[in-house]
Every structure is written in C-alpha cells, then in structure tokens.
Scaffold this motif. Structure first.
Motif, PDB file in Angstrom:
ATOM      1  N   TYR A  93       0.842  -1.187   0.000  1.00  0.00           N
ATOM      2  CA  TYR A  93       0.000   0.000   0.000  1.00  0.00           C
ATOM      3  C   TYR A  93       0.884   1.246   0.000  1.00  0.00           C
ATOM      4  N   TYR A  94       0.505   2.238  -0.810  1.00  0.00           N
ATOM      5  CA  TYR A  94       1.341   3.440  -0.953  1.00  0.00           C
ATOM      6  C   TYR A  94       1.742   3.983   0.425  1.00  0.00           C
ATOM      7  N   GLY A  95       2.975   4.389   0.553  1.00  0.00           N
ATOM      8  CA  GLY A  95       3.483   4.934   1.814  1.00  0.00           C
ATOM      9  C   GLY A  95       4.099   3.901   2.724  1.00  0.00           C
ATOM     10  N   ASP A  96       3.733   2.618   2.556  1.00  0.00           N
ATOM     11  CA  ASP A  96       4.335   1.578   3.388  1.00  0.00           C
ATOM     12  C   ASP A  96       5.782   1.321   2.990  1.00  0.00           C
ATOM     13  N   GLU A  97       6.157   1.732   1.779  1.00  0.00           N
ATOM     14  CA  GLU A  97       7.560   1.622   1.384  1.00  0.00           C
ATOM     15  C   GLU A  97       8.410   2.698   2.064  1.00  0.00           C
ATOM     16  N   LEU A  98       7.744   3.615   2.787  1.00  0.00           N
ATOM     17  CA  LEU A  98       8.442   4.651   3.563  1.00  0.00           C
ATOM     18  C   LEU A  98       8.316   4.427   5.063  1.00  0.00           C
ATOM     19  N   GLY A  99       7.338   3.638   5.459  1.00  0.00           N
ATOM     20  CA  GLY A  99       7.015   3.512   6.881  1.00  0.00           C
ATOM     21  C   GLY A  99       6.114   4.632   7.355  1.00  0.00           C
ATOM     22  N   MET A 100       5.220   5.123   6.488  1.00  0.00           N
ATOM     23  CA  MET A 100       4.241   6.128   6.928  1.00  0.00           C
ATOM     24  C   MET A 100       3.402   5.555   8.060  1.00  0.00           C
ATOM     25  N   THR A 101       2.997   6.432   8.995  1.00  0.00           N
ATOM     26  CA  THR A 101       2.333   5.993  10.225  1.00  0.00           C
ATOM     27  C   THR A 101       0.906   6.540  10.321  1.00  0.00           C
ATOM     28  N   ASN A 102       0.188   6.050  11.328  1.00  0.00           N
ATOM     29  CA  ASN A 102      -1.144   6.583  11.628  1.00  0.00           C
ATOM     30  C   ASN A 102      -1.069   8.065  11.961  1.00  0.00           C
ATOM     31  N   ILE A 103      -2.204   8.732  11.760  1.00  0.00           N
ATOM     32  CA  ILE A 103      -2.327  10.147  12.115  1.00  0.00           C
ATOM     33  C   ILE A 103      -3.225  10.237  13.349  1.00  0.00           C
ATOM     34  N   ASP A 104      -2.891  11.094  14.281  1.00  0.00           N
ATOM     35  CA  ASP A 104      -3.656  11.197  15.536  1.00  0.00           C
ATOM     36  C   ASP A 104      -4.917  12.029  15.314  1.00  0.00           C
ATOM     37  N   MET A 105      -6.105  11.409  15.486  1.00  0.00           N
ATOM     38  CA  MET A 105      -7.387  12.111  15.344  1.00  0.00           C
ATOM     39  C   MET A 105      -8.312  11.672  16.483  1.00  0.00           C
ATOM     40  N   PRO A 106      -8.187  12.285  17.654  1.00  0.00           N
ATOM     41  CA  PRO A 106      -8.949  11.828  18.821  1.00  0.00           C
ATOM     42  C   PRO A 106     -10.407  12.257  18.857  1.00  0.00           C
ATOM     43  N   ARG A 107     -10.842  13.206  17.973  1.00  0.00           N
ATOM     44  CA  ARG A 107     -12.219  13.722  18.026  1.00  0.00           C
ATOM     45  C   ARG A 107     -12.995  13.308  16.778  1.00  0.00           C
ATOM     46  N   ILE A 108     -14.246  12.905  16.949  1.00  0.00           N
ATOM     47  CA  ILE A 108     -15.061  12.441  15.822  1.00  0.00           C
ATOM     48  C   ILE A 108     -15.258  13.548  14.787  1.00  0.00           C
ATOM     49  N   GLU A 109     -15.203  14.809  15.203  1.00  0.00           N
ATOM     50  CA  GLU A 109     -15.401  15.930  14.278  1.00  0.00           C
ATOM     51  C   GLU A 109     -14.319  15.979  13.186  1.00  0.00           C
ATOM     52  N   GLU A 110     -13.191  15.331  13.413  1.00  0.00           N
ATOM     53  CA  GLU A 110     -12.109  15.330  12.435  1.00  0.00           C
ATOM     54  C   GLU A 110     -12.321  14.324  11.309  1.00  0.00           C
TER      55      GLU A 110
ATOM     56  N   GLU B 295      -9.111   6.010   7.854  1.00  0.00           N
ATOM     57  CA  GLU B 295      -8.575   7.334   7.504  1.00  0.00           C
ATOM     58  C   GLU B 295      -7.073   7.425   7.782  1.00  0.00           C
ATOM     59  N   ASN B 296      -6.574   6.579   8.695  1.00  0.00           N
ATOM     60  CA  ASN B 296      -5.137   6.550   8.964  1.00  0.00           C
ATOM     61  C   ASN B 296      -4.336   6.188   7.711  1.00  0.00           C
ATOM     62  N   GLY B 297      -4.927   5.351   6.870  1.00  0.00           N
ATOM     63  CA  GLY B 297      -4.234   4.896   5.684  1.00  0.00           C
ATOM     64  C   GLY B 297      -4.522   5.733   4.450  1.00  0.00           C
ATOM     65  N   ARG B 298      -5.186   6.882   4.619  1.00  0.00           N
ATOM     66  CA  ARG B 298      -5.575   7.691   3.463  1.00  0.00           C
ATOM     67  C   ARG B 298      -4.983   9.091   3.496  1.00  0.00           C
ATOM     68  N   THR B 299      -4.057   9.337   4.390  1.00  0.00           N
ATOM     69  CA  THR B 299      -3.442  10.665   4.466  1.00  0.00           C
ATOM     70  C   THR B 299      -2.535  10.880   3.245  1.00  0.00           C
TER      71      THR B 299
ATOM     72  N   GLY C 254      -1.923  23.490  -2.858  1.00  0.00           N
ATOM     73  CA  GLY C 254      -3.151  24.047  -2.306  1.00  0.00           C
ATOM     74  C   GLY C 254      -3.404  23.535  -0.899  1.00  0.00           C
ATOM     75  N   THR C 255      -4.687  23.493  -0.516  1.00  0.00           N
ATOM     76  CA  THR C 255      -5.082  22.965   0.790  1.00  0.00           C
ATOM     77  C   THR C 255      -5.426  21.490   0.628  1.00  0.00           C
ATOM     78  N   PRO C 256      -4.695  20.576   1.282  1.00  0.00           N
ATOM     79  CA  PRO C 256      -4.952  19.148   1.070  1.00  0.00           C
ATOM     80  C   PRO C 256      -6.337  18.736   1.567  1.00  0.00           C
ATOM     81  N   TRP C 257      -6.945  17.788   0.867  1.00  0.00           N
ATOM     82  CA  TRP C 257      -8.292  17.326   1.241  1.00  0.00           C
ATOM     83  C   TRP C 257      -8.302  16.732   2.637  1.00  0.00           C
ATOM     84  N   LYS C 258      -7.164  16.218   3.066  1.00  0.00           N
ATOM     85  CA  LYS C 258      -7.021  15.670   4.408  1.00  0.00           C
ATOM     86  C   LYS C 258      -5.678  16.124   4.964  1.00  0.00           C
TER      87      LYS C 258
END
Length: 582
Positions: A392-409, A442-446, A461-465
């Motif tokens: 999966y894209y980014g796994d060849e770099l070791g991309m990690t989860n993104i911290d999103m503790p609130r449902i509004e995010e 969503e962790n895997g879609r940044t 521009g402003t990234p969608w995520k």
C-alpha cells in the motif's frame, strides 16, 4: 512444408484476433498450465489511493497527472502492477465507492485522455494496471437508480433489490455503514431498497441477467481501454438470498457467513469469466474469499474458471484493536493458508490497504527508535512469502497513523456510521474513540509524503485531508539519500524477489512454530533454499536452527551485523535476514 507453415500462421492469426489488445507474450503466459509461471504470480503490486497520492493542479486532491509525474518513482520501486482505488464519476459519499457513471472519470482526477496517457506510460515501464471496479452496489445518483426509484414499472426497477411496503416492514438486515439497518424506504415506489453499505449505495440485483450484462459491458469498456486486471470490490456480497430471511440475534458479528458467498455467486463468476476474463486475458481478484479455505479455493482454483487470486482478511482482522495480536497466531494463520494453497490456487499477500490503518502501527513499532527497522522487517516478510505481495502506498516509507482523537475530524462514512452505531448501543464512547483513532481507515488515506516542503510536497493548495505531522522526518526525499532507509530497503527486497524464483514459487516450511518472538521459515525450489529470519520484538531474540550451515550467504539484512554461534542465531530488535543455504 509451405502448407504446414500456412496452417500454423492461420491458427496464430485467429488466436490473435480473439485476443485483441494484448501482446502475444501475455497471451502465451495466460494460457500455459496451472503450475507454470505467470506475470500475476511473479508480480509485485502497489496500491494507489488516487486522491492522496499526488496533486498536480493545486486543488488539494490527487489526480492522474500527479501519478504521471511520479511514474519514474514507481518504476524505481521495481513494482510490476498498480491497483488504483475508484476514480469513476461519483457524488463521493464513500470516496468513489459510490459510482454514478461507470464509463466516465470524475473531473477531480482528470480526463479520460489523462487516464489513457497514465496507463500507457505505466505499461511502457513494464507496470500493468488493475482497475478497482465497484459492482456490488451503485450510487443512488446513478441513472439506473434514478429511474428505478421513480416507479415499479420502470425497466430499471429490477436492477436493484426491493421490499414492497404492502408486505410490511422488511426483516432486519445489518448494514456495514448505517446504524438504521440495510433497508431504506423510497416513497415514489412505496418500497424499501437494500443497501449493504450506506443509504447512498443501493445494492445491484445480480439475480437479474440484464444487470449482469450491463456489468460485463462496463468491464469490456475498460478492458478495451487497456486495463490489465480488475479488483472486484465487495464482490462476495453480490449474490443475495432473495427470501430475505430473519437472521439470529448477533449474526452481524459473522456477517460474511450470512451474507457472503451465496452459491449463485459462482454461477455469475463463471459467466463473467466466459464473457470478459478469458476473451480479454484479464487478471481478476475479488475483495474477500468467503469464510473458509474451501470458499477461497472455489473462487480461484484454475479448473473453476472464475478468478485468479484469493484475497482474504484473516490475518489483517487479528490486528484491528489496540490489544494487538499474538505472533504465534499470526504464524498459524499464514501457515494454514499457505499449506492449503501449496498445490492449487494462489494467494494475495498483504498487511494493509485503504480499509485499514497503517502497517507499522498494527504489526510493527511506530516509535522513532524502531519505526525504520520494524517496517523493513514487515516489508521483508511480505516479499518473502509465497503469493503475490500487495504493498500500500506509503508503506515503502514507513508512513504511520495520524492522531485524530475527536469524531469531528473524521470524514469517512464508515467511521461516522460506526460512531452512530456505538452511540446507539450505549458503548463506552471514550474507549470507542481510542479504538477508532487506532484502526480507522482514515489513517491509511493521508497524503503521500514526498518531501519536507509545505504539505509534504503533495499539493500547492489545501490538502483534502491533513498531512501527518511527521512528514518532515518521513518522506521520499529524505529516504532517497539514505542507503539504509525503509525506501531503499524496499527496493532491494523487490529486486531480490524478482531475481530469485524460489521466493515466488518455492515451497514454504515454518520453523519453530511456538516461538512467540521470531518468525522463521524456509523457501525451497529444487536445490535452492532460502532461510528467512524475522524478529517481531523490540529486543534481541535468539533461536536455534539446524538449517544453519557453514555454507551460507546473506542475501539481505536490515542491520550491519548478524550474530551466529554454531546453530544459534541472535537477531536484534526487528532484524530481518534472508540467507541462501547451500
């Protein structure tokens, strides 16, 4: 002799006509015996989530021209296939898995000409293209559903599943995304339509032969544009029990057992094989492989004439909570599936995709101290197993989860639906959010992390995520400079696999099954043997192996050292080593 040559030429020309659009060498590969070599077995597949890969026009969403910009990068990885998530015309309720026009591309991604240029340039680099096709359901904005929902007399009404209101409320049916269940009332037809996923994703009626022909026409449309394969989204749910029975309480915990792999599914796949897969020499894999090993074999064994590769979720499912997983269970599952498919059928080997959080967070160690070596270890594992590896894209770099503790995010329909269901059940919402923050897809879609410039070089521009905060450390540009980076280790491992058939076709033998720290196995093909040594812990771990001989060669190692004392090997934290045993 001249007459014999003429007959042979006629046969070859006739075969070429029947298999238009494919190169002759591909035709030969597709029609050799089960145990022979084929491109989709030997390939390494790379999955691209298109709106997160590279934005070329500054609108904040990845697009085809962004992928074209990065084709040299893809080629440098050594990968041989790209699977791209949906880019069809869509209202984007489920990020493109709700299709409103199967023969058009969403303007967000570019034009059909951009698409054709992209795959032609991929193929010129030896990279085949696998299309993600969504045919368990459509969007409720598809013209078929607009027509179907207008009147029971409309010719498209039976393209979907309906429950007439005069029969009363339909039996409860679980929906994966909707807390209110899988039936939704439509006033114009005075009936309920079925949706396995969101309300905006009505299920297509595969029991209707006219609908099936529509789908085959869609697949032919894309095959004639040059795609090399199809990934069939949610296809194990396509066939329905049209009596719509009452299911036992709690059945949704084993949803696939009750809703997946209905017997008619195989009839439809055989029909699809005859209509599309065989005449166009197309590779096809369905999302999911049923509930049992036999289910999977029934989908992909060559004599079945259905699909080519089984794609199951058993080992991915064991890592979905913060409780983690046991390595012995992990080894048991992989060994069980490999043993079952040793003689017949073929497997996809993967640990992450667009529906899961990041590989290193679930199976490795994302801390600064161990992220690099643990990701290298996991990539070594994937590229050492029998089966076609999916990265999966980014796994060849070791991309990690993104911290999103609130449902509004969250913007994902799945996360929002799960939140609603948890609230309705009266779950502990603090614990729910903790788990969601860990396992949300969503962790895997940044956005892909290309460099340390603003927005990681993904967009002007402003990234969608939101881009992950660690992009200044974890990015392609940084890792290009380091010989021992996750990226360069991935490249070395792909090259090693491509140069050593034993890693593709060799027999697999698990060693020291009860060891809960190391995963060791051999791959053997004729007189060639490779020993794979993997430490899944953050500390040194020793193992005694009779397979260690004096005549050995290190093929790859994510450390500069390897400690061997007679038959005992000591592996450092997350060390990964391949030894050629003479």
């Amino acid at each position: 002799m001249d007459k014999l040559i003429a007959i042979v030429l006629i046969i070859l020309i006739t075969s070429a006509c029947k298999n238009k659009g494919k190169k002759m060498e591909e035709f030969k590969e597709e029609n050799i015996s089960k145990d022979s070599k084929t491109w989709w077995k030997e390939g390494v597949l790379y999955q691209i989530y298109p709106q997160s890969f590279k934005d070329s026009d500054g609108d904040g969403f990845g697009d085809f021209r962004g992928v074209i910009e990065k084709l040299d990068y893809l080629e440098s990885l050594g990968i041989t296939m790209v699977w791209m998530n949906p880019f069809f015309e869509s209202p984007l309720v489920d990020n493109g898995y709700d299709v409103s026009n199967y023969k058009a591309v969403h303007s967000r991604y570019g034009t059909m000409d951009d698409f054709k240029e992209m795959i032609e340039k991929m193929q010129a680099r030896g990279i085949k293209f696998v299309l993600d096709i969504v045919v368990n359901h459509s969007s409720n904005e598809h013209e078929w559903f607009k027509q179907a929902s207008s009147s029971r007399d409309n010719k498209y009404y039976n393209y979907y599943h309906w429950w007439p209101a005069e029969k009363g409320k339909p039996p409860h049916r679980h929906s994966i995304f909707d807390p209110e269940g899988g039936w939704h009332f439509n006033k114009a037809t005075n009936s309920y339509y079925l949706h396995t996923f969101a309300q905006a994703q009505p299920d297509l009626n595969w029991e209707n032969p006219k609908l099936r022909q529509e789908v085959y026409d869609i697949m032919k449309f894309w095959a004639e544009k040059g795609v090399d394969g199809f990934r069939l989204d949610a296809f194990q749910f396509s066939s329905k029990d049209t009596t719509y029975p009452e299911f036992p309480e709690g059945y949704e915990k084993d949803f696939i057992k009750w809703h997946g792999m209905r017997p008619q599914l195989h009839t439809y796949l055989k029909e699809m094989y005859k209509e599309v897969i065989e005449p166009y020499n197309i590779f096809a894999v369905a999302e999911g492989a049923g509930s049992t090993l036999q289910d999977a074999h029934d989908l992909v064994d060559e004599d079945r004439k259905e699909l080519q590769t089984a794609y199951h979720f058993e080992y991915v499912d064991m890592s979905r909570t913060t409780a983690g997983y046991k390595l012995t269970d992990f080894k048991t599952v992989f060994t069980k599936w490999d043993t079952s498919f040793a003689e017949k059928g073929w497997l996809a080997i993967f640990l992450s995709n667009h529906d899961n959080s990041r590989l290193v967070n679930r199976f490795g160690n994302p801390s600064t101290a161990y992220r690099r070596v643990s990701t290298q270890m996991l990539n070594t594992f994937l590229l050492s197993m029998r089966g076609t590896p999916y990265t999966y894209y980014g796994d060849e770099l070791g991309m990690t989860n993104i911290d999103m503790p609130r449902i509004e995010e969250y913007v994902d329909v799945s996360a929002i639906g799960e939140y609603g269901m948890a609230k309705a059940r009266g779950d502990n919402m603090e614990e729910f959010m903790k788990q969601l923050n860990y396992n949300s897809r969503e962790n895997g879609r940044t956005p892909m992390q290309w460099d340390d410039s603003e927005n990681a070089g993904f967009t002007t521009g402003t990234p969608w995520k939101r881009v992950n905060d660690n992009y200044k450390e974890i990015n392609v540009a940084n890792q290009e400079k380091s010989p021992n980076s996750v990226l360069n280790h991935f490249r070395k491992m792909v090259k090693l696999r491509k140069e050593n058939e034993v890693l593709v076709y060799g027999d697999y033998q698990l060693l020291d099954a009860e060891n809960d720290e190391t995963y060791c196995f051999t791959r053997t093909l004729d007189d060639v043997k490779v020993l794979v040594l993997l430490n899944f812990t953050d500390h040194d771990s020793s193992i005694e192996l009779s397979e260690i001989s004096n005549n050995k060669e290190i093929l790859i190692n994510n450390y500069d050292v390897l400690t061997i004392l007679e038959k005992q090997v000591t592996l450092k934290a997350y060390q990964a080593v391949l030894l050629s045993i003479k």
